[in-house]
Design an enzyme around this catalytic site. Structure first.
Site, PDB file in Angstrom:
ATOM      1  N   SER A 167       0.822  -1.196   0.000  1.00 43.56           N
ATOM      2  CA  SER A 167       0.000   0.000   0.000  1.00 43.56           C
ATOM      3  C   SER A 167       0.872   1.268   0.000  1.00 43.56           C
ATOM      4  O   SER A 167       1.647   1.473  -0.937  1.00 43.56           O
ATOM      5  CB  SER A 167      -0.968  -0.034   1.189  1.00 43.56           C
ATOM      6  OG  SER A 167      -1.981   0.923   1.045  1.00 43.56           O
ATOM      7  N   ASP A 266      -9.525  -4.934  -4.933  1.00 36.80           N
ATOM      8  CA  ASP A 266      -8.876  -3.765  -4.328  1.00 36.80           C
ATOM      9  C   ASP A 266      -9.175  -2.493  -5.119  1.00 36.80           C
ATOM     10  O   ASP A 266      -9.073  -2.480  -6.361  1.00 36.80           O
ATOM     11  CB  ASP A 266      -7.363  -4.022  -4.285  1.00 36.80           C
ATOM     12  CG  ASP A 266      -6.569  -2.934  -3.581  1.00 36.80           C
ATOM     13  OD1 ASP A 266      -7.184  -2.060  -2.938  1.00 36.80           O
ATOM     14  OD2 ASP A 266      -5.333  -2.960  -3.678  1.00 36.80           O
TER      15      ASP A 266
END
Length: 323
Positions: A167, A266
Site C-alpha cells: 500500500s 482492491d
C-alpha cells in the site's frame, strides 16, 4: 462541570482523527508488541529492535530466520520492508506487521529490516521517504563489517538486497527505487529487486473502474492531500502519479527486477496494473512481473496470513527473491 469532549479539526475515516488541540487519534492501529530476541515459540524466528538514527528518530525491527546446523553459516537475502497505512497509521512494531513478517521469514528464509518511519500529520511527507532512504543507507553501510549489526553481517547477503512494502509502503518502494537510480548507496551496494504489493498510486484523472463522480473525494485523494499538504501538484505529483507533470523517466528505476502484486477487489488494483504498463513502456531494462490474486481485497495477505491465497503470495515472493 466542564465538558471533556474535544473538538475535531480533521478526520479521515476510518484511519485517523485530529483534534483542535493538536492531539491525534489513530483509529485503526493495532497494539504494539515487543520483539522476540530468543526465537518466537511458534515460528522459530528471532526479532530485535535497532536504532538507525536518533535525530530524526528512525528505528527498525530486524527478523532473523531460525538457524540450524544446516543453515547457520548460510547468507540470506536481505529485505528492507516499508509498512503500509496511508503514511499516517500503523507501525513496524504493531501486532499486525510483527505477525505477518515473522510468518513470512519462517516461510522464505530472508533477513528482514522493517522500518519504523515517521508518520503524518505530526511529520508530513516527505519525512517517511527520507527516513526510509536513510534506513536503506544504514543497511548498505552494514556491509563494511567492523562494529556493525551481527545479524546482518553474519547472516545477510549484501549482493541480494530487496526492498518491499504494501500500500503506502509500496509507494515508498517506488520512490526509494527511483532515488537509488540516481544516488549511490554506501559501500557500492545495489538494490537487486523491489516488490510493490497493492501499491498506493493515484492521479487527478480516474482510470479503469475508478468512479468518475467521487474521484476527488475518494479516500486515496483525501489521504494524499492530508499527509503531504505542501506538495506541488497534489495527486499529480510524481511521487504518487509516476506520469505526472515533470515526472522522471521510469527507465531510471534503480534495481534489476520488479514484482508488482494486485488484488481483484482492491480499489487500487487498476493502479498496480497501470504502473506495470508505464514501466514496460519506459524502456527500463530490468525484468518486471505482475501477479494478480482474484477475489481478494486490499492487503488481504497481511490481515489473514493463514489463508491459501496469503500462502500463495508468500510463495510468489519466494520465487521472485530466489530466482
Amino acid at each position: 462541570m466542564t465538558s471533556t469532549t474535544k473538538e475535531v479539526a480533521t478526520e479521515l475515516l476510518p484511519l485517523i482523527r485530529v483534534y483542535k488541540d493538536g492531539s491525534v487519534e489513530r483509529l485503526e492501529d493495532r497494539p504494539i508488541v515487543p520483539p522476540s530476541p530468543d526465537q518466537d515459540p511458534e515460528t522459530g524466528v528471532s526479532s530485535k529492535d535497532v536504532t538507525i538514527s536518533e535525530s530524526p528518530s528512525i528505528l527498525a525491527r530486524l527478523y532473523l530466520p531460525k538457524l540450524t546446523s544446516h543453515n547457520q553459516n548460510q547468507k540470506f537475502p536481505i529485505l528492507v520492508f516499508f509498512h503500509g497505512g496511508g503514511f499516517c497509521v500503523e507501525s513496524a512494531f504493531s501486532s499486525l506487521y510483527h505477525c505477518y513478517l515473522g510468518n513470512l521469514v519462517s516461510q522464505i528464509n530472508v533477513v528482514v529490516v522493517s522500518v519504523e518511519y515517521r508518520l503524518a500529520p505530526e511529520h508530513p511527507l516527505p519525512a517517511a521517504f527520507e527516513d526510509c532512504w536513510a534506513a536503506l543507507q544504514w543497511v548498505a553501510s552494514q556491509s563494511a563489517g567492523n562494529d556493525k549489526d551481527p545479524w546482518l553481517t553474519n547472516s545477510g547477503d549484501f549482493e541480494r538486497i530487496f526492498i518491499g512494502g504494501d500500500s503506502a509502503g509500496g509507494n515508498i518502494v517506488h520512490n526509494i527505487a527511483m532515488r537509488a537510480g540516481v544516488e549511490s548507496l554506501p559501500c557500492g551496494v545495489k538494490v537487486l529487486g523491489a516488490y510493490l504489493v497493492h501499491p498506493y498510486f493515484w492521479s487527478s484523472k480516474p482510470i479503469g473502474s475508478e468512479s468518475k463522480e467521487v474521484h476527488e473525494k475518494s479516500l486515496p485523494s483525501l489521504v494524499w492531500n492530508f499527509v503531504y499538504p505542501s506538495v506541488t501538484g497534489g495527486v499529480d505529483n510524481p511521487m504518487i502519479n509516476p506520469e505526472g507533470l515533470g515526472a522522471p523517466s521510469l527507465a531510471g528505476l534503480g534495481c534489476d527486477r520488479l514484482l508488482v502484486c494486485v488484488a481483484g477487489k482492491d480499489l487500487l488494483r487498476d493502479r498496480g496494473v497501470w504502473y506495470v504498463d508505464m514501466v514496460r513502456k519506459s524502456g527500463w531494462n530490468g525484468e518486471i512481473e505482475l501477479f494478480e490474486v482474484e477475489g481478494e481485497d486490499h492487503v488481504f495477505h497481511i490481515i489473514n496470513i493463514e489463508t491459501e491465497n496469503a500462502k500463495a503470495m508468500a510463495k510468489r515472493l519466494a520465487s521472485f527473491i530466489f530466482k
